[in-house]
Design an enzyme around this catalytic site. Structure first.
Site, short mmCIF file in Angstrom:
data_model
loop_
_atom_site.label_atom_id
_atom_site.label_comp_id
_atom_site.label_asym_id
_atom_site.label_seq_id
_atom_site.Cartn_x
_atom_site.Cartn_y
_atom_site.Cartn_z
N SER A 55 -4.76 -3.29 11.36
CA SER A 55 -3.38 -2.90 11.11
C SER A 55 -3.12 -1.42 11.29
O SER A 55 -1.97 -1.02 11.50
CB SER A 55 -2.98 -3.30 9.68
OG SER A 55 -3.87 -2.74 8.73
N ASP A 344 2.74 1.76 1.97
CA ASP A 344 2.58 0.63 1.07
C ASP A 344 1.28 0.82 0.30
O ASP A 344 0.75 1.94 0.25
CB ASP A 344 2.64 -0.72 1.83
CG ASP A 344 1.56 -0.84 2.90
OD1 ASP A 344 0.54 -0.12 2.85
OD2 ASP A 344 1.74 -1.67 3.83
N HIS A 347 -1.56 1.27 3.54
CA HIS A 347 -1.39 1.99 4.80
C HIS A 347 -0.67 3.33 4.62
O HIS A 347 0.34 3.40 3.90
CB HIS A 347 -0.60 1.13 5.79
CG HIS A 347 -1.20 -0.21 6.03
ND1 HIS A 347 -0.81 -1.34 5.33
CD2 HIS A 347 -2.18 -0.61 6.88
CE1 HIS A 347 -1.52 -2.37 5.74
NE2 HIS A 347 -2.36 -1.96 6.67
#
Length: 369
Positions: A55, A344, A347
């Site tokens: 990610s 978040d 991340h």
């Protein structure tokens, strides 16, 4: 028990083990428009950057999957151009975009599974990364992501599409001169620490095992034509907000064993990359082990030095646990994401990524050119 501030009508967030097939996405043809690159390829020191991993560098491939591990909905992308949620796990750019921008190739790296790729997109680089994936196939299955081995299959397909779009000669030039960035392992680490198996390896053994998988990935890409390869090490996993919440106790301190594992892995990775360079085991290759641990740890421990106000929680919701579908349109977000190291609970924000890239880009570029 930690509860999210976001009152959702979503199912309880969990990583389900599903048997999902993504081959039909990979069989779709890319709509290639005839478009010349902005510069003559032979004039570029680095003509293209290709990304493999999770990610941190996924720019939207998971949008095409049936998965909870996605970010193509608000408030993700809150500060992106047009306030668009593109599938990037950030308020705006992710690190792949920032790297491409620093190199001078382009501002945004498209996901390979996008249906509107141009010839210039293929020439200058795409991301094959999938949020939630890891070197371990079991990690990608548990988190409903594209396995790293499948990313290699996507790259093989990419090579054919590139040759069809720009010709075999130019395609061979790009493949041999491109920089390949591999960024994975943090999801494997989280899965390792969540496992309750009595048979699991100890920290030393598993860090060695994970290092071996990373190096094998380098060798697999080398066999497919890659010659400039950068492997990104693990961040201080124990200090990301979600890990503080689930394993850091009442004070949410950094989790020591997770950080110890990251340091152990990074040391082994660097040593093996150096060994490959010294022995010339991969002829004509240029290799780099990219250590992001020190700069991210400094951002976390001394946020004020960089102009941040918060590094213990994310901007989305409570900042303690919200990530992916838990960070959704019903969540309140902080007023200014640039004051937060994390967007978040897992991340970083675009601004944090910019500091990370600024710290590692010169040394990495020197090793690869």
């Amino acid at each position: 028990m930690i509860y999210s501030s976001c009152k959702m009508k979503f199912p309880q967030f969990r990583f389900l083990v599903l048997s999902i097939t993504i081959s039909h996405w990979l069989q779709w043809g890319v709509m290639v428009q005839a478009q010349a690159p902005s510069k003559n390829l032979s004039e570029l020191i680095i003509p293209s950057v290709l990304f493999f991993g999770d990610s941190i560098i996924d720019t939207g491939n998971n949008n095409q999957l049936i998965t909870f591990t996605r970010a193509n909905f608000p408030p993700y992308g809150r500060d992106f151009i047009g306030k668009k949620a593109t599938g990037r796990f950030s308020n705006a750019k992710v690190i792949s975009d920032v790297i491409a921008s620093h190199i001078g190739l382009k501002e945004y790296v498209p996901p390979y599974l996008a249906t509107n790729l141009t010839a210039n997109d293929l020439l200058t680089g795409v991301s094959f990364a999938s949020a939630g994936t890891g070197f371990e196939t079991t990690t990608s299955v548990a988190q409903e992501a594209i396995p790293m081995k499948k990313e290699l299959e996507m790259f093989k397909e990419y090579k054919k599409k590139l040759a069809a779009a720009v010709g075999k000669s130019k395609a061979l030039f790009v493949i041999s001169k491109a920089v390949y960035v591999i960024c994975a392992g943090s999801n494997d680490a989280v899965q390792y620490f969540q496992s309750t198996s009595r048979e699991k390896l100890n920290l030393t053994q598993y860090s060695e095992h994970l290092k071996d998988m990373a190096i094998q990935y380098v060798k697999d890409l080398y066999k497919l034509g890659a010659r400039r390869l950068a492997v990104v090490g693990l961040p201080p996993v124990g200090c990301v907000p979600s890990q503080r919440t689930v394993a850091g106790g009442g004070n949410r301190t950094c989790v020591a064993n997770r950080n110890e594992f990251a340091l152990m892995y990074n040391s082994k990775l660097k040593a093996e990359i150096n060994r490959l360079k010294k022995t010339n085991e991969l002829p004509q290759s240029k290799l780099a082990a990219v250590d992001i641990y020190p700069i991210l740890m400094d951002l976390i421990q001394r946020p004020q030095k960089y102009g941040f106000k918060e590094s213990r929680r994310g901007c989305c919701g409570t900042g303690l646990i919200e990530v992916a579908v838990l960070c959704n349109i019903l969540c309140k977000t902080c007023a200014n994401a640039s004051e937060y190291v994390f967007w978040d609970s897992y991340h970083p924000t675009q601004r944090a990524y910019e500091f990370i890239v600024a710290d590692i880009i010169d040394e990495t570029r020197a090793a690869l050119t």
